[in-house]
Design an enzyme around this catalytic site. Structure first.
Site, short mmCIF file in Angstrom:
data_model
loop_
_atom_site.label_atom_id
_atom_site.label_comp_id
_atom_site.label_asym_id
_atom_site.label_seq_id
_atom_site.Cartn_x
_atom_site.Cartn_y
_atom_site.Cartn_z
N GLY A 123 101.16 148.98 -46.57
CA GLY A 123 100.94 150.49 -47.42
C GLY A 123 101.50 151.10 -46.34
O GLY A 123 102.07 150.94 -44.50
N ALA A 124 101.38 152.80 -46.26
CA ALA A 124 101.64 153.67 -45.83
C ALA A 124 102.49 153.78 -45.92
O ALA A 124 103.72 153.88 -44.87
CB ALA A 124 100.84 153.88 -44.52
N LEU A 125 103.32 153.44 -46.77
CA LEU A 125 105.64 152.76 -46.95
C LEU A 125 106.41 153.71 -46.86
O LEU A 125 106.26 155.52 -47.30
CB LEU A 125 105.50 152.33 -48.90
N HIS B 25 110.33 150.47 -44.99
CA HIS B 25 109.98 149.57 -45.97
C HIS B 25 110.96 149.97 -47.81
O HIS B 25 110.98 148.37 -48.02
CB HIS B 25 108.36 150.22 -46.47
N GLN C 221 94.63 141.59 -37.67
CA GLN C 221 95.58 141.54 -37.06
C GLN C 221 95.04 143.03 -35.68
O GLN C 221 96.26 143.33 -35.69
CB GLN C 221 96.54 141.45 -37.39
N GLY D 289 110.63 143.37 -41.38
CA GLY D 289 111.90 143.84 -40.50
C GLY D 289 111.91 143.61 -39.17
O GLY D 289 111.14 143.05 -38.60
N ASP E 131 109.29 144.56 -35.75
CA ASP E 131 108.14 144.30 -35.47
C ASP E 131 108.96 143.00 -35.36
O ASP E 131 108.91 141.76 -35.97
CB ASP E 131 107.22 143.35 -36.78
N SER F 178 104.24 153.33 -39.33
CA SER F 178 104.32 154.01 -40.65
C SER F 178 102.80 154.63 -39.79
O SER F 178 102.14 155.67 -39.94
CB SER F 178 102.38 153.05 -41.60
N ARG F 179 103.13 154.78 -38.31
CA ARG F 179 101.84 155.08 -37.17
C ARG F 179 102.46 156.41 -36.69
O ARG F 179 101.76 157.01 -36.72
CB ARG F 179 102.28 154.34 -36.26
O1 PAF Z 1 104.09 143.98 -41.19
C1 PAF Z 1 103.28 144.10 -41.30
O2 PAF Z 1 103.39 145.44 -42.06
C2 PAF Z 1 101.93 143.48 -41.14
O3 PAF Z 1 102.05 142.45 -39.49
C3 PAF Z 1 102.54 142.36 -42.38
C4 PAF Z 1 103.27 141.59 -42.13
C5 PAF Z 1 102.24 142.93 -44.26
C6 PAF Z 1 100.85 141.53 -42.15
O4 PAF Z 1 100.04 141.61 -42.73
#
Ligand code: PAF
Length: 260
Positions: free
Chosen positions: A30-32, A36, A60, A146, A149, A185-186
Site C-alpha cells: 500500500g501507500a502507493l 507502483h 518483514q 521493482g 528493492d 512509500s517512505r
Molecule cells: O516491496 C514490497 O512492497 C514488499 O516487500 C512486498 C514484495 C509486497 C512483500 O511484502
C-alpha cells in the site's frame, strides 16, 4: 468495476472464476506511488487480468516503530489501482495469512545475509515467506517487482525458481522523481527540505568513481550511511535521513550484470 477481496475464501471464489485467463500480479504494502503505478501499468499491458495485493507484512519489519509509522492509505490505493485498470484487489488480514502466528517461515541462505539481509534482520525471511504465500494464493502467470528493492527482487526471483513456482517474476526499472529520488512509500515521511536533500543519494551513486567515494560524499552531506556496496552489477546503498531509511541502487556498467 474493480473487485476487492478482504477474505481468502472470497479471493479463492474470485480466482476460480478467472481460470483460463492470463493473470498478472502486483504485490504491495500500500501507500502507493508512481513506482507502483508503473508496475500496475506494465501488468495491465501484459495480462488479461490484473490483481494487486495490499498487505503491510509485519514479518518483514525488524523495527516495530517502522511498522507503526508505515503509511496506510487503503481507500486512496484502491481508487488509484482502479483508475489504472486493475481488476482485483486482495486485502488479506494478518490472521488469515499467518493463521498460526509465524510458525512456518522461509530462511535465507547465509550468503544472502548481506546488505538488507545484514542490516535488517528478518527482512528477507519476511519477504520470502509472504511472497511465497501470496504467489501460491494468486497463482499468477507473471508477478511484477521493482528494481529499487534490488536484493528483494533477486531473492524472490531465485526463490520462485527453486520452489518451481509457475509464476514468472518480472523486474521493472526504478521510477524516479525529477530530482532523481527513487519513488518510495517512505518518502512521504520526509520533510520538504529532507526530500530535496534525499535526491543527492542518486547523484552520489551515479557520479562517484567508487563506492567509498559515494559513502564519503553522502556522510559529508549529513546522511547516516548503513552501506554503499557494489554487488550483482549494481552499486547499492542504504542511508538514513531524518530517521527515515532510504535505499537505492544503480547499474555499474563495468561490473558484469546479475542474470536472473
Ligand atoms: O516491496 C514490497 O512492497 C514488499 O516487500 C512486498 C514484495 C509486497 C512483500 O511484502
Amino acid at each position: 468495476m474493480i473487485h476487492v477481496s478482504d477474505t481468502l475464501a472470497g479471493w479463492r471464489t474470485r480466482r476460480r472464476g478467472l481460470e483460463g485467463r492470463s493473470i498478472g500480479f502486483v504485490p504491495t504494502m500500500g501507500a502507493l506511488h508512481r513506482g507502483h503505478s508503473a508496475l500496475v501499468e506494465r501488468c495491465r499491458a501484459e495480462n488479461e487480468i490484473v490483481a494487486v495485493s495490499i498487505f503491510v507484512n509485519p514479518l518483514q519489519f525488524d523495527d516495530t516503530t517502522d511498522l507503526e509509522r508505515y503509511p496506510r492509505t487503503l481507500d486512496q490505493d484502491i481508487a488509484l489501482v482502479e483508475s489504472l485498470g486493475a481488476d482485483e484487489v486482495i486485502v488479506p488480514s494478518c490472521s488469515e495469512l499467518y493463521p498460526h502466528g509465524y510458525r512456518f517461515r522461509l530462511e535465507p541462505h547465509s550468503s544472502d545475509l548481506v546488505l538488507e539481509g545484514e542490516y535488517r534482520p528478518g527482512f528477507l525471511q519476511g519477504v520470502m515467506t509472504i511472497v511465497l504465500k501470496l504467489l501460491n494464493l494468486v497463482r499468477a502467470d507473471r508477478a511484477y517487482f521493482g528494481e529499487k528493492d534490488y536484493q528483494q527482487l533477486r531473492v524472490v526471483t531465485e526463490m520462485a525458481r527453486e520452489f518451481f513456482l509457475p509464476t514468472q517474476i518480472i523486474p521493472c526499472p526504478t521510477v524516479r522523481e525529477e530530482s532523481g529520488l527513487a519513488m518510495s512509500s517512505r518518502n512521504a515521511l520526509l520533510s520538504p527540505q529532507a526530500r530535496d536533500k534525499a535526491a543527492y543519494l542518486f547523484q552520489a551513486l551515479t557520479t562517484a568513481a567508487a563506492g567509498a567515494q559515494a559513502r564519503a560524499a553522502l556522510e559529508a552531506r549529513g546522511f547516516v550511511v548503513e552501506y554503499v556496496e557494489e554487488r550483482w552489477g549494481r552499486r547499492l546503498a542504504a542511508v538514513h535521513l531524518e530517521g527515515v531509511r532510504l535505499i537505492d541502487n544503480v547499474p555499474v556498467p563495468e561490473i558484469r550484470p546479475c542474470e536472473f
